[in-house]
Write an enzyme that holds these catalytic residues in place. Structure first.
Site, PDB file in Angstrom:
ATOM      1  N   CYS A  72       0.920  -1.128  -0.055  1.00 30.61           N
ATOM      2  CA  CYS A  72       0.031   0.091   0.045  1.00 30.61           C
ATOM      3  C   CYS A  72       0.854   1.217   0.048  1.00 30.61           C
ATOM      4  CB  CYS A  72      -0.876   0.043   1.138  1.00 30.61           C
ATOM      5  SG  CYS A  72       0.119   0.026   2.837  1.00 30.61           S
ATOM      6  N   ALA A  75       3.216   1.594   2.802  1.00 29.07           N
ATOM      7  CA  ALA A  75       4.634   0.845   2.468  1.00 29.07           C
ATOM      8  C   ALA A  75       5.496   1.671   1.606  1.00 29.07           C
ATOM      9  CB  ALA A  75       4.019  -0.421   2.259  1.00 29.07           C
ATOM     10  N   ARG A 106      13.167  -4.025   6.076  1.00 29.39           N
ATOM     11  CA  ARG A 106      13.750  -3.634   4.656  1.00 29.39           C
ATOM     12  C   ARG A 106      15.316  -3.412   4.646  1.00 29.39           C
ATOM     13  NH1 ARG A 106      12.230  -2.180  -0.392  1.00 29.39           N
ATOM     14  NH2 ARG A 106      13.333  -0.186  -0.270  1.00 29.39           N
ATOM     15  N   HIS A 205       5.190   6.243  -2.772  1.00 34.55           N
ATOM     16  CA  HIS A 205       6.391   6.973  -3.345  1.00 34.55           C
ATOM     17  C   HIS A 205       6.197   8.351  -3.653  1.00 34.55           C
ATOM     18  CE1 HIS A 205       7.202   2.652  -4.762  1.00 34.55           C
ATOM     19  NE2 HIS A 205       7.629   2.604  -3.477  1.00 34.55           N
TER      20      HIS A 205
END
Lengths: 501, 519
Positions: A72, A75, A106, A205
């Site tokens: 999503c 994220a 990550r 992003h």
């Protein structure tokens, strides 16, 4: 560059047909647009032609109930863009889960004293309760920011990473951020990355990029003496140290990396970015927005590069050097020559063990194309690839990398991926943690291509050696030969890996 | 500055991140990066702040936090629901709401179990936030039913669907009316808002949802003398459930596990990917209505479910993750009392062997201080076992612990001289634990992988005994419950103690006089 081969396009077309036949009609129609077999034009033009837009539809809503692998917007923002900024505290604003599941997952390597001046591997959350949903969370957010300032006074700033409820209950996190930024004289960045926005990580992003533009740039008076060879590395998140294995090369060819986003980054590295001479984009998908902005507003050129595998590294280093002229170009040739023996030794050691092995990839928005040549440098063959959250411009760029007949899948579903892998039975699959264990159960070697399976770095020359070693140890481990109980008749056993031609 | 021109990497001995970045080339590069580009705080200021965090002053501020939560030891409800659904035959989890959540649950479970974890999302986005997610439910159920061939689809919710108020009962009914799944297809559901409770409540809600679905409209007929066992959210279900079944089989008891993910999260590698494996059979869930009694192995995972079992007329009892001597005794005696079956001699021998092991090792355990964190029932179990070995559970912390849990813990601790100095921390997080480990230090920390940051910062050795364990492999395949499980817990603790002792006494000519061969 790369190997010369062609994939079995007819088989792949049949596999697409087979999986589509299993969907309800409505879903089949929608999924059809996301699946394709790459066709290259004749050799002369193949270099310039990507997969055309009509070949694969992308960046479209996932179909309910099909087991998409996507994440999503949260994220994309907290997990990818903002989370690695190491001297800031990133608040997962909303209920506890999002921050919990993404906590330390990550592998954004950094140097610092965690909990004192760096905070990447910590989970800060407002842990929303029912009353926060009912009465709003702005007061709580104010208090949280005060408590952060009190307990973590060396933080370089704060970001507010919105989870789903924030946008639904009408909280004004921007007002809270403005007020508290003034009060504490700190950068506080509200990010509207609620998970329901957009169709994947990708919008997260973009929203995160916009937040840099709106809440970081031009806010502080940046005192920094810039030089002629200053570059920003943008979109390298330093997974397992990738950005470090890249930085060492850029410094060796004579450039000065004044900022790296956002792996191992401090806020200062982002603030001064507009003073650099060139933006080098690693992950185009997640960071192209801010680079375009910097180009428009500050006149900074940007350039994509690829540091996976020696062929791409050499090409990229030369491209970058060209931008800076003969002096850097000369150094670059020396650097390439310096690493040549390492490359030759790695290739000599591992290529014979990997030659002809077939690979299927399914990753996020960059690696499904970027790692292809690294495999080919080792004599391996890419038979299928696809993206979770790519856009059309990514698929256009993919055309330069894939060979005729390659199976291409966008936003693949769990069902499709399983059937494709079953039908092709590649020697290796590279994808994520959710895909790892189903694939290994089938007896097919697997490497995680988000986390490097806790190895890495894979970027740069130092990383290529590790990449080669890891692919070898995945494929050539003896465990794959133990799957069949010897007393079971052969006809009951699934076929083992297909031999290379 | 002239760069170092040597090369740390080689094909003969490939260095990955751990050794690679310790090489001088990288050390120099990182030092220069910090100095020239990071605008760091001066080292002294960082050191001072680090020292400050070890003080009582910082502890008081840290514990007084009212809003900020740092490093909590809990997850959200739908994770528990997805885990619960994985314990029923051919059941696909369908989580209604945003899709990113489902990617997170699947990853989280896979990272712990090292196994596939399947679940689907209704993939709601902005338009669904405005108009509701009915269409997503209708299309989604149809797709899941067709693609994944489940026997049952268990629906839960993300917080997005909860905030906008989607009603699962009517949505599922609508979907059935539109033909997404056959009218008689089983679609139990549970609303699992992430902003209420934690994953243990999501587990509770989903199991209750399944029971309600299958028991609704049926009357208890003849009581069959069987016992239902509800394990609760348990990252060690693979080892635990199998061990408990072995014990119950030894006793000759008829039982039904309601929710059993032990096979689902432990499928073999033989070339076949099994999306579904094991789990409680639907027929058995239906039949479980007629059981004599329902036993919950984790009280705080099953409060609502047990209430429901009470309502239908079953006897109920609950435990706190029965492990160690007395907790296992109580569990077995309860089973014996309900079933009328004797506890066989073989089990008494097993008990004796655990006690024998504890006696053999008691000198190494007596007086050791522990910090324990995790889910409420686990912390209770571990504190109790630690006290059985003569240890002291100095800090008992459950981020998702309630005031009722706190009271129960205090009662337990008050019952033993080894619990007199213990402190109970309900609702606190692991950043609070960090302070506590500095101000009131202990010998050992019992928890999960997140505890490794506490181990690094405070030097307290960490023993990983509860979900999630990401950075050690396969522990969950072994039982912790029962006497056999107790033996494993005991050995794990002892290994940690002996390894530390060996490490601290291994410097040649300086400390190695204590490097004893026999301990």
């Amino acid at each position: 560059m790369g190997l010369d081969y062609e994939n079995d396009g007819a088989l792949h077309a049949k596999l697409i047909e087979d999986v589509l036949s299993q969907y309800p009609d409505k879903a089949a129609k929608r999924r059809k647009k996301h699946l394709s077999v790459a066709t290259s034009k004749d050799e002369a033009t193949a270099e310039d032609k990507g997969l055309s837009e009509c070949d694969v539809k992308s960046n479209i809503k996932s179909i309910p109930g099909v087991m998409t692998i996507r994440g999503c917007a949260y994220a994309g923002s907290k997990g990818v863009v903002w989370g690695p900024v190491k001297d800031m505290v990133h608040i997962s604003h909303g209920p506890v889960g999002c921050g919990q599941y993404s906590w330390s997952q990550r592998r954004n390597y950094y140097v610092g004293t965690t909990g004192i001046d760096t905070f990447v591997t910590m989970q800060f959350t407002s842990d929303f309760q029912e009353k926060d949903i009912v009465f709003g969370g702005d007061k709580k957010l104010e208090k949280i920011i005060d408590e952060i300032e009190d307990l973590f006074p060396l933080n370089g700033g704060i970001s507010v990473q919105s989870e789903c409820p924030i946008g639904l209950i009408g909280d004004d996190i921007e007002a809270v951020s403005r007020k508290k930024a003034k009060e504490h004289e700190k950068t506080i960045v509200p990010v509207r990355c609620e998970g329901f926005r957009g169709v994947s990580q990708s919008l997260g992003h973009h929203i995160a990029n916009d937040a840099i533009r709106d809440w970081v740039f031009d806010k502080e008076d940046v005192k920094f003496e810039s030089g002629p060879y200053d570059v920003n590395v943008v979109g390298d998140y330093n997974i397992g140290g990738d950005a470090w294995a890249s930085r060492i090369l850029l410094e060796e060819i004579g450039l000065r990396v004044v900022g790296n986003w956002s792996g191992d980054a401090t806020l200062a590295e982002i603030e001064r970015a507009p003073k650099a001479k060139l933006n080098l984009i690693h992950c185009y998908r997640s960071m192209n927005y801010i680079c375009r902005h910097m180009e428009e507003k500050y006149g900074i050129a940007w350039m994509e590069y690829n540091f996976f595998g020696p062929s791409q590294i050499e090409g990229s280093l030369r491209n970058i050097a060209k931008h800076f002229g003969p002096q850097i170009e000369e150094k670059t040739e020396k650097v390439i020559a310096k690493y040549r023996p390492l490359v030759d030794a790695v290739t000599a050691k591992y290529r014979p063990r990997l030659e002809g092995s077939t690979v299927m990839l399914y990753v996020g928005g960059l690696r499904p194309r970027h790692v292809i040549t690294a495999y080919e440098d080792l004599g391996m063959v890419i038979v299928g690839t696809g993206y979770e959250f790519a856009h059309n411009d990514d698929y256009q760029r993919t055309g330069h990398y894939v060979k005729n007949g390659t199976l291409v899948y966008d936003d693949v579903t769990g069902y499709e991926l399983e059937k494709f892998i079953e039908g092709i039975r590649p020697n290796l699959v590279g994808s994520g943690i959710k895909e790892k264990y189903p694939v290994q159960k089938m007896g097919i070697p697997f490497r995680q291509m988000h986390s490097w399976d806790y190895s890495g770095p894979y970027h740069g020359y130092d990383g290529f050696a590790i990449f080669a070693r890891d692919m070898d140890l995945a494929i050539n481990n003896p465990v794959w030969g133990l799957y069949r109980a010897p007393w079971k008749k052969i006809k009951d056993a699934p076929p083992t890996a297909v031999a290379a031609e | 500055m002239e760069k170092v021109t040597t090369m740390p990497q080689s094909a003969e001995k490939v260095l990955d991140h751990a050794p690679l970045f310790r090489e001088p080339e990288y050390r120099q590069m990182l030092a220069e990066k910090k100095l020239n580009f990071e605008c760091p705080h001066p080292d002294q200021i960082v050191t001072d702040q680090r020292e400050l965090t070890k003080t009582w002053e910082y502890r008081e501020k840290n514990l007084a936090r009212e809003a900020l939560v740092i490093n909590p030891a809990k997850a959200c409800q739908p994770l528990g629901a997805v885990f619960a659904a994985a314990g029923f035959e051919r059941t696909m989890s369908f989580v209604h709401g945003s899709q990113g959540c489902v990617a997170y649950y699947r990853s989280h479970l896979s990272r712990h179990f090292k196994e596939p974890s399947s679940a689907v999302s209704s993939s709601m986005t902005e338009d669904a936030a405005v108009f509701g997610g009915l269409k997503n439910m209708v299309d989604g159920l149809a797709n899941t039913y067709k693609l994944y061939d489940p026997k049952m689809i268990a629906v839960s919710t993300t917080c997005m669907a909860e905030v906008i108020g989607d009603d699962l009962r009517s949505f599922i009914e609508n979907a059935k009316n539109e033909g997404s799944v056959p009218g008689d297809f089983d679609v139990p559901f549970a609303h699992t808002p992430a902003f209420v409770g934690s994953h243990v409540d999501g587990y509770d809600g989903m199991v209750k949802g399944v029971l309600e679905h299958f028991w609704k409209g049926s009357e208890r007929s003849q009581v069959t003398g069987t016992i239902n066992i509800i394990p609760g959210f348990d990252g060690f279900c693979v080892g635990n459930n199998r061990e408990l079944k072995r014990l119950l089989d030894l006793m000759g008891v008829t039982y039904t596990f309601i929710q059993d993910a032990s096979d689902q999260f432990d499928t073999p590698s033989d070339g076949e990917y099994r999306m579904y494996d094991g789990g409680t059979k639907i027929a058995d869930v239906k039949g479980a209505l007629n059981a004599e009694a329902t036993l919950s192995l984790q009280r705080y995972n099953t409060r609502k479910t047990l209430e429901h079992c009470d309502e239908v007329g079953q006897a109920t009892a609950s435990f706190h993750y029965p492990l160690g001597v007395q907790a296992t005794d109580e569990f077995l005696m309860k089973v014996s009392a309900i079933s009328g079956k004797e506890i066989p001699e073989t089990i008494r021998m097993e008990r004796g062997r655990l006690v024998d092991a504890m006696a053999d090792s008691q000198s190494w355990l007596h007086g050791k201080k522990y910090a324990i964190y995790g889910d409420p029932d686990f912390v209770y179990a571990m504190a109790r076992f630690v006290m059985e070995t003569g240890g002291e559970p100095t800090h008992c912390l459950a981020t998702n612990g309630t005031s009722a849990w706190e009271a129960e813990m205090k009662e337990l601790l008050a019952s033993s001289p080894f619990g007199q100095d213990a402190q109970v921390w309900a609702g606190k997080d692991l950043w609070a634990m960090r302070s506590l480990l500095f101000t009131e230090p202990v010998d050992l920390l019992i928890g999960n992988s997140y505890g490794k940051y506490l181990e690094r910062d405070t030097g307290t050795p960490l023993i990983r005994l509860t979900f999630p364990i990401f950075d050690r492999h396969h522990h969950h395949r072994f039982a912790l419950m029962g006497y056999q499980g107790g033996l494993r817990v005991l050995t794990t603790i002892l290994d940690k103690i002996f390894d530390k002792l060996d490490r601290e006494s291994s410097e040649t000519g300086v400390t190695d006089y204590s490097y004893d061969l026999t301990r």
